[in-house]
Write an enzyme that holds these catalytic residues in place. Structure first.
Site, PDB file in Angstrom:
ATOM      1  N   LYS A   4       4.669  -9.141  -5.329  1.00 11.53           N
ATOM      2  CA  LYS A   4       5.015  -8.482  -4.069  1.00 11.53           C
ATOM      3  C   LYS A   4       4.929  -9.447  -2.911  1.00 11.53           C
ATOM      4  O   LYS A   4       4.246 -10.448  -3.010  1.00 11.53           O
ATOM      5  CB  LYS A   4       4.130  -7.262  -3.845  1.00 11.53           C
ATOM      6  CG  LYS A   4       2.645  -7.547  -3.677  1.00 11.53           C
ATOM      7  CD  LYS A   4       1.890  -6.241  -3.504  1.00 11.53           C
ATOM      8  CE  LYS A   4       0.537  -6.501  -2.902  1.00 11.53           C
ATOM      9  NZ  LYS A   4      -0.176  -5.296  -2.618  1.00 11.53           N
ATOM     10  N   HIS A   5       5.524  -9.193  -1.895  1.00  9.43           N
ATOM     11  CA  HIS A   5       6.462  -8.172  -1.453  1.00  9.43           C
ATOM     12  C   HIS A   5       7.843  -8.821  -1.380  1.00  9.43           C
ATOM     13  O   HIS A   5       8.107  -9.567  -0.446  1.00  9.43           O
ATOM     14  CB  HIS A   5       6.106  -7.640  -0.074  1.00  9.43           C
ATOM     15  CG  HIS A   5       4.806  -6.936   0.017  1.00  9.43           C
ATOM     16  ND1 HIS A   5       3.618  -7.575   0.311  1.00  9.43           N
ATOM     17  CD2 HIS A   5       4.508  -5.627  -0.161  1.00  9.43           C
ATOM     18  CE1 HIS A   5       2.636  -6.686   0.340  1.00  9.43           C
ATOM     19  NE2 HIS A   5       3.147  -5.498   0.056  1.00  9.43           N
ATOM     20  N   HIS A  17       3.127  -2.001   8.489  1.00  3.29           N
ATOM     21  CA  HIS A  17       2.392  -0.737   8.524  1.00  3.29           C
ATOM     22  C   HIS A  17       2.627  -0.033   9.854  1.00  3.29           C
ATOM     23  O   HIS A  17       2.519   1.185   9.947  1.00  3.29           O
ATOM     24  CB  HIS A  17       0.891  -0.962   8.342  1.00  3.29           C
ATOM     25  CG  HIS A  17       0.508  -1.410   6.988  1.00  3.29           C
ATOM     26  ND1 HIS A  17       0.435  -2.735   6.640  1.00  3.29           N
ATOM     27  CD2 HIS A  17       0.184  -0.706   5.880  1.00  3.29           C
ATOM     28  CE1 HIS A  17       0.076  -2.832   5.377  1.00  3.29           C
ATOM     29  NE2 HIS A  17      -0.073  -1.623   4.882  1.00  3.29           N
ATOM     30  N   ASP A  87       7.096  -0.567  -1.417  1.00  2.00           N
ATOM     31  CA  ASP A  87       5.804  -0.635  -0.750  1.00  2.00           C
ATOM     32  C   ASP A  87       5.523   0.808  -0.328  1.00  2.00           C
ATOM     33  O   ASP A  87       6.369   1.698  -0.508  1.00  2.00           O
ATOM     34  CB  ASP A  87       5.887  -1.579   0.447  1.00  2.00           C
ATOM     35  CG  ASP A  87       4.524  -2.079   0.915  1.00  2.00           C
ATOM     36  OD1 ASP A  87       3.497  -1.536   0.475  1.00  2.00           O
ATOM     37  OD2 ASP A  87       4.494  -3.011   1.730  1.00  2.00           O
TER      38      ASP A  87
END
Length: 175
Positions: A4-5, A17, A87
């Site tokens: 990831k990512h 976020h 995600d």
């Protein structure tokens, strides 16, 4: 483990976020960024997308929701053919309702939607909006699960705690 990512967070200038990062680098610069993913793609059974707009590749959609990025960059250029997770779909980088975000991610080519907040209404909405897993995604899930070594009885809490402790010790994480 999880790769990831994809296709990379290194050039993001804000936290996905909280907001939607936009990366304006050119294709040559981004090719260098995806090289580590490409070198690991054949060994990784599970990968995760990034909620980042790469304007060179798709100026309108974050990678998680971009069919072009998932197919042309993650699947083809990186060469990742494993199980592709989003995600956390509840991150503020994405717009729309949680079910709408989930549908867009699956339509883009992600195999599974990761929802970390466990809000029952959101989870029910995802299930209703998205339906059953596709046969191609189910095959990737089966391959990913087959690559994971579990104790003889995965429901044995002591065995799972022992695995956790071994992983934390290897990462030098205090319990």
């Amino acid at each position: 483990g999880c790769l990831k990512h994809m296709p990379g967070h290194g050039r993001a200038t804000c936290d996905s976020h909280k907001a939607l990062p936009r990366v304006d680098a050119g294709d040559a610069e981004l090719a260098a960024d995806i090289a580590p993913f490409a070198s690991l793609a054949e060994r990784a059974a599970i990968g995760m997308t990034a909620h980042i707009v790469f304007t060179e590749w798709d100026a309108d959609r974050p990678a998680t929701q971009s069919p072009w990025v998932v197919e042309n960059i993650i699947r083809q250029r990186i060469g990742f053919d494993g199980l592709l997770l989003t995600d956390d779909i509840d991150m503020q980088a994405l717009d729309g309702t949680i079910p709408e975000r989930s549908v867009r991610a699956l339509e883009a080519g992600c195999d599974l939607v990761l929802n970390c907040w466990a809000k029952l209404d959101d989870m029910a909405g995802i299930v209703e909006a998205c339906g059953a897993i596709s046969s191609e995604s189910a095959a990737r899930l089966d391959r990913a699960l087959a690559s994971v070594e579990l104790p003889e009885s995965p429901a044995d809490p002591d065995a799972l705690v022992a695995i956790r402790d071994t992983l934390f010790a290897a990462a030098d994480v205090a319990l």
